[in-house]
Design a protein around this motif. Sequence first.
Motif, PDB file in Angstrom:
ATOM      1  N   ILE A   4       0.860  -1.285  -0.032  1.00 25.95           N
ATOM      2  CA  ILE A   4       0.082   0.022   0.017  1.00 25.95           C
ATOM      3  C   ILE A   4       0.942   1.255  -0.034  1.00 25.95           C
ATOM      4  CG2 ILE A   4      -1.701   1.372   1.369  1.00 25.95           C
ATOM      5  CD1 ILE A   4      -3.160  -1.127   1.920  1.00 25.95           C
ATOM      6  N   ARG A   5       2.146   1.195   0.675  1.00 28.25           N
ATOM      7  CA  ARG A   5       2.920   2.331   0.528  1.00 28.25           C
ATOM      8  C   ARG A   5       3.433   2.724  -0.932  1.00 28.25           C
ATOM      9  NH1 ARG A   5       2.956   5.945   4.471  1.00 28.25           N
ATOM     10  NH2 ARG A   5       3.121   4.608   6.497  1.00 28.25           N
ATOM     11  N   GLN A   6       3.143   1.848  -1.719  1.00 26.71           N
ATOM     12  CA  GLN A   6       3.398   2.226  -3.247  1.00 26.71           C
ATOM     13  C   GLN A   6       2.302   3.362  -3.720  1.00 26.71           C
ATOM     14  OE1 GLN A   6       2.976  -1.268  -5.480  1.00 26.71           O
ATOM     15  NE2 GLN A   6       5.119  -2.218  -4.902  1.00 26.71           N
ATOM     16  N   TYR A   7       1.355   3.377  -2.854  1.00 28.55           N
ATOM     17  CA  TYR A   7       0.213   4.365  -3.310  1.00 28.55           C
ATOM     18  C   TYR A   7       0.489   5.590  -2.432  1.00 28.55           C
ATOM     19  CZ  TYR A   7      -1.503   0.750  -6.332  1.00 28.55           C
ATOM     20  OH  TYR A   7      -1.459  -0.149  -7.175  1.00 28.55           O
ATOM     21  N   VAL A   8       0.702   5.365  -1.151  1.00 27.09           N
ATOM     22  CA  VAL A   8       0.854   6.478  -0.011  1.00 27.09           C
ATOM     23  C   VAL A   8       2.429   6.459   0.295  1.00 27.09           C
ATOM     24  CG1 VAL A   8       0.081   6.743   2.146  1.00 27.09           C
ATOM     25  CG2 VAL A   8      -1.415   5.535   1.016  1.00 27.09           C
ATOM     26  N   PRO A   9       2.460   7.873   0.181  1.00 25.39           N
ATOM     27  CA  PRO A   9       4.050   8.402   0.470  1.00 25.39           C
ATOM     28  C   PRO A   9       4.504   7.810   1.980  1.00 25.39           C
ATOM     29  CG  PRO A   9       2.888  10.233  -0.291  1.00 25.39           C
ATOM     30  CD  PRO A   9       1.801   9.115  -0.096  1.00 25.39           C
ATOM     31  N   LYS A  28      -6.407  -2.997  -6.576  1.00 19.01           N
ATOM     32  CA  LYS A  28      -5.381  -2.826  -7.578  1.00 19.01           C
ATOM     33  C   LYS A  28      -4.348  -3.904  -7.033  1.00 19.01           C
ATOM     34  CE  LYS A  28      -5.882   1.720  -8.942  1.00 19.01           C
ATOM     35  NZ  LYS A  28      -5.001   3.059  -9.088  1.00 19.01           N
ATOM     36  N   ILE A  29      -3.821  -3.833  -5.990  1.00 18.42           N
ATOM     37  CA  ILE A  29      -2.816  -4.917  -5.737  1.00 18.42           C
ATOM     38  C   ILE A  29      -2.958  -6.451  -5.880  1.00 18.42           C
ATOM     39  CG2 ILE A  29      -1.634  -6.088  -3.774  1.00 18.42           C
ATOM     40  CD1 ILE A  29      -1.429  -3.092  -2.512  1.00 18.42           C
ATOM     41  N   ASN A  30      -4.438  -6.820  -5.672  1.00 17.82           N
ATOM     42  CA  ASN A  30      -5.102  -8.138  -5.831  1.00 17.82           C
ATOM     43  C   ASN A  30      -5.263  -8.387  -7.314  1.00 17.82           C
ATOM     44  OD1 ASN A  30      -4.816  -9.071  -3.191  1.00 17.82           O
ATOM     45  ND2 ASN A  30      -6.849  -8.233  -2.762  1.00 17.82           N
ATOM     46  N   MET A  31      -5.198  -7.415  -8.141  1.00  9.09           N
ATOM     47  CA  MET A  31      -5.406  -7.735  -9.461  1.00  9.09           C
ATOM     48  C   MET A  31      -3.957  -8.130 -10.304  1.00  9.09           C
ATOM     49  SD  MET A  31      -8.298  -8.269 -10.031  1.00  9.09           S
ATOM     50  CE  MET A  31      -8.357  -8.302 -11.611  1.00  9.09           C
ATOM     51  N   ARG A  32      -2.825  -7.685  -9.656  1.00  5.60           N
ATOM     52  CA  ARG A  32      -1.568  -7.767 -10.197  1.00  5.60           C
ATOM     53  C   ARG A  32      -1.307  -9.480 -10.374  1.00  5.60           C
ATOM     54  NH1 ARG A  32       1.977  -3.808  -6.562  1.00  5.60           N
ATOM     55  NH2 ARG A  32       0.986  -2.085  -7.026  1.00  5.60           N
ATOM     56  N   PHE A  39       2.032 -16.405 -12.704  1.00  4.02           N
ATOM     57  CA  PHE A  39       1.406 -15.171 -13.144  1.00  4.02           C
ATOM     58  C   PHE A  39       0.003 -15.100 -13.411  1.00  4.02           C
ATOM     59  CE2 PHE A  39       5.880 -15.940 -14.930  1.00  4.02           C
ATOM     60  CZ  PHE A  39       6.161 -14.497 -14.493  1.00  4.02           C
ATOM     61  N   LYS A  40      -0.472 -15.854 -12.164  1.00  8.44           N
ATOM     62  CA  LYS A  40      -1.971 -15.594 -11.897  1.00  8.44           C
ATOM     63  C   LYS A  40      -2.097 -14.497 -10.946  1.00  8.44           C
ATOM     64  CE  LYS A  40      -2.992 -20.538 -12.530  1.00  8.44           C
ATOM     65  NZ  LYS A  40      -3.679 -21.733 -12.112  1.00  8.44           N
ATOM     66  N   THR A  41      -3.346 -13.948 -10.769  1.00  8.21           N
ATOM     67  CA  THR A  41      -3.575 -13.005  -9.703  1.00  8.21           C
ATOM     68  C   THR A  41      -3.920 -13.752  -8.488  1.00  8.21           C
ATOM     69  OG1 THR A  41      -5.993 -12.752 -10.307  1.00  8.21           O
ATOM     70  CG2 THR A  41      -4.148 -11.297 -11.451  1.00  8.21           C
ATOM     71  N   PRO A  42      -3.784 -13.025  -7.336  1.00  2.00           N
ATOM     72  CA  PRO A  42      -4.203 -13.682  -6.041  1.00  2.00           C
ATOM     73  C   PRO A  42      -5.595 -13.826  -5.873  1.00  2.00           C
ATOM     74  CG  PRO A  42      -2.589 -11.831  -5.593  1.00  2.00           C
ATOM     75  CD  PRO A  42      -2.992 -12.025  -7.245  1.00  2.00           C
ATOM     76  N   GLN A  43      -6.348 -12.879  -6.756  1.00  2.00           N
ATOM     77  CA  GLN A  43      -7.809 -12.855  -6.728  1.00  2.00           C
ATOM     78  C   GLN A  43      -8.175 -14.109  -7.341  1.00  2.00           C
ATOM     79  OE1 GLN A  43      -9.688  -9.919  -8.882  1.00  2.00           O
ATOM     80  NE2 GLN A  43     -11.532  -9.994  -7.505  1.00  2.00           N
TER      81      GLN A  43
END
Length: 51
Positions: A4-9, A28-32, A39-43
Amino acid sequence: NGLIRQYVPKKETFEHISQQQITKYSKKINMRPRKKLDFKTPQDCFYELIK
């Protein structure tokens, strides 16, 4: 927290971030795709488990 720190300074605290924003970042993170998950998403992996 680290992802989440990738989105919050770093200098910004989580006190000023709404639950709605954190939920948006989590989605967004769970769709990576992940290399560790072939190479599947966690979701996708989660839904495969509950089928």
